[in-house]
Design an enzyme around this catalytic site. Structure first.
Site, PDB file in Angstrom:
ATOM      1  N   CYS A   1      -5.218  47.310  21.808  1.00 30.87           N
ATOM      2  CA  CYS A   1      -3.810  47.368  21.379  1.00 30.87           C
ATOM      3  C   CYS A   1      -3.157  45.991  21.402  1.00 30.87           C
ATOM      4  O   CYS A   1      -2.042  45.818  20.904  1.00 30.87           O
ATOM      5  CB  CYS A   1      -3.023  48.345  22.252  1.00 30.87           C
ATOM      6  SG  CYS A   1      -2.751  47.764  23.934  1.00 30.87           S
TER       7      CYS A   1
ATOM      8  N   HIS B   1      10.982  44.420  33.869  1.00 31.23           N
ATOM      9  CA  HIS B   1      10.296  45.233  32.862  1.00 31.23           C
ATOM     10  C   HIS B   1       8.872  44.711  32.688  1.00 31.23           C
ATOM     11  O   HIS B   1       8.653  43.524  32.450  1.00 31.23           O
ATOM     12  CB  HIS B   1      11.059  45.159  31.532  1.00 31.23           C
ATOM     13  CG  HIS B   1      10.338  45.784  30.390  1.00 31.23           C
ATOM     14  ND1 HIS B   1      10.331  47.147  30.166  1.00 31.23           N
ATOM     15  CD2 HIS B   1       9.584  45.240  29.402  1.00 31.23           C
ATOM     16  CE1 HIS B   1       9.605  47.414  29.084  1.00 31.23           C
ATOM     17  NE2 HIS B   1       9.144  46.261  28.596  1.00 31.23           N
TER      18      HIS B   1
ATOM     19  N   HIS C   1       4.973  49.737  29.113  1.00 35.07           N
ATOM     20  CA  HIS C   1       5.119  51.199  29.020  1.00 35.07           C
ATOM     21  C   HIS C   1       3.811  51.865  29.432  1.00 35.07           C
ATOM     22  O   HIS C   1       2.754  51.234  29.430  1.00 35.07           O
ATOM     23  CB  HIS C   1       5.484  51.606  27.596  1.00 35.07           C
ATOM     24  CG  HIS C   1       6.857  51.161  27.198  1.00 35.07           C
ATOM     25  ND1 HIS C   1       7.103  49.921  26.646  1.00 35.07           N
ATOM     26  CD2 HIS C   1       8.071  51.776  27.318  1.00 35.07           C
ATOM     27  CE1 HIS C   1       8.407  49.795  26.410  1.00 35.07           C
ATOM     28  NE2 HIS C   1       9.014  50.896  26.820  1.00 35.07           N
TER      29      HIS C   1
ATOM     30  N   ASP D   1      -2.897  58.161  26.889  1.00 35.42           N
ATOM     31  CA  ASP D   1      -4.104  58.100  26.066  1.00 35.42           C
ATOM     32  C   ASP D   1      -5.128  57.123  26.658  1.00 35.42           C
ATOM     33  O   ASP D   1      -5.910  56.523  25.935  1.00 35.42           O
ATOM     34  CB  ASP D   1      -3.742  57.696  24.627  1.00 35.42           C
ATOM     35  CG  ASP D   1      -2.992  56.359  24.586  1.00 35.42           C
ATOM     36  OD1 ASP D   1      -2.878  55.690  25.635  1.00 35.42           O
ATOM     37  OD2 ASP D   1      -2.522  55.974  23.500  1.00 35.42           O
TER      38      ASP D   1
ATOM     39  N   ARG E   1      -2.623  54.925  30.336  1.00 44.83           N
ATOM     40  CA  ARG E   1      -2.731  53.536  29.863  1.00 44.83           C
ATOM     41  C   ARG E   1      -1.436  52.803  30.180  1.00 44.83           C
ATOM     42  O   ARG E   1      -0.408  53.073  29.575  1.00 44.83           O
ATOM     43  CB  ARG E   1      -3.005  53.502  28.354  1.00 44.83           C
ATOM     44  CG  ARG E   1      -2.897  52.106  27.738  1.00 44.83           C
ATOM     45  CD  ARG E   1      -3.408  52.073  26.307  1.00 44.83           C
ATOM     46  NE  ARG E   1      -2.678  52.963  25.425  1.00 44.83           N
ATOM     47  CZ  ARG E   1      -1.710  52.572  24.570  1.00 44.83           C
ATOM     48  NH1 ARG E   1      -1.361  51.294  24.490  1.00 44.83           N
ATOM     49  NH2 ARG E   1      -1.104  53.451  23.803  1.00 44.83           N
TER      50      ARG E   1
ATOM     51  N   CYS F   1       0.396  49.829  29.499  1.00 42.51           N
ATOM     52  CA  CYS F   1       0.378  48.799  28.456  1.00 42.51           C
ATOM     53  C   CYS F   1       1.392  47.728  28.882  1.00 42.51           C
ATOM     54  O   CYS F   1       2.599  47.946  28.819  1.00 42.51           O
ATOM     55  CB  CYS F   1       0.773  49.450  27.132  1.00 42.51           C
ATOM     56  SG  CYS F   1       0.639  48.346  25.736  1.00 42.51           S
TER      57      CYS F   1
END
Ligand code: FE
Length: 172
Positions: A99, A136, A139, A143, A151, A153
């Site tokens: 990704c 932050h 997310h 999956d 995951r 990410c």
């Protein structure tokens, strides 16, 4: 009598000097957890973060896919919060998600990350934040691979990687 008064005058301040000198309790109550929430003003964060780190960590920005420092990092080691140094992820749980962002199937310590709903950009997602400084990180999605199916990410700019040092060869 005069001698006694002089002695008392000298001795009393010494006797009471330690009365109000108790150290504050620095340890959490028995059975409690240490909460070490780090709060800084925007001015203070801007002083210690790069503009890119500030944008992602404090303004919930996202780095462009395949541009970050760690999306393809396969070295063994630990990832820490770039804002406050909290331990976040291990290379043991990092996997190639294709990704373009560093992806992990688990956090190193669940208490060190905070999850909260994110409805920005007309999407329903779950945001991952550093539990200590509220920065932050990215997310989390459902999956990911086994064993968690999750995951994480994560933006490279939100984390700092420290390579695991190889143990010196005992035979040499
Ligand atoms: Fe942090």
């Amino acid at each position: 009598m005069k001698r006694l008064l002089i002695l008392l005058t000298l001795a009393l301040p010494v006797a009471f000097a330690g009365a109000g000198d108790k150290k504050p309790a620095c340890v959490p109550a028995k059975g409690g957890t240490m909460t070490n929430q780090i709060t800084k003003t925007d001015v203070e964060w801007r002083k210690i973060l790069t503009p890119e780190q500030y944008h992602v960590l404090r303004e919930k920005g996202t780095e462009r896919a395949f541009t970050g420092e760690y999306w393809n990092n396969k070295e063994p080691g630990t990832y820490y919060c770039a804002g406050c140094g909290t331990t976040l992820f291990s290379s043991d749980t990092k996997f190639d998600s294709h990704c373009g962002w560093p992806s992990f199937h688990a956090a190193l310590a669940k208490d060190n990350v905070k999850l909260q709903p994110d409805h920005s950009h007309n999407m329903v997602r779950t945001e991952v934040l550093c539990a200590k400084c509220g920065g932050h990180l990215g997310h989390i999605f459902d999956d990911g691979p086994a064993p968690t199916g999750q995951r994480y990410c994560i933006n490279s700019v939100s984390i700092k990687f420290v390579k695991k040092e190889k143990k010196p060869d005992a035979k040499k």
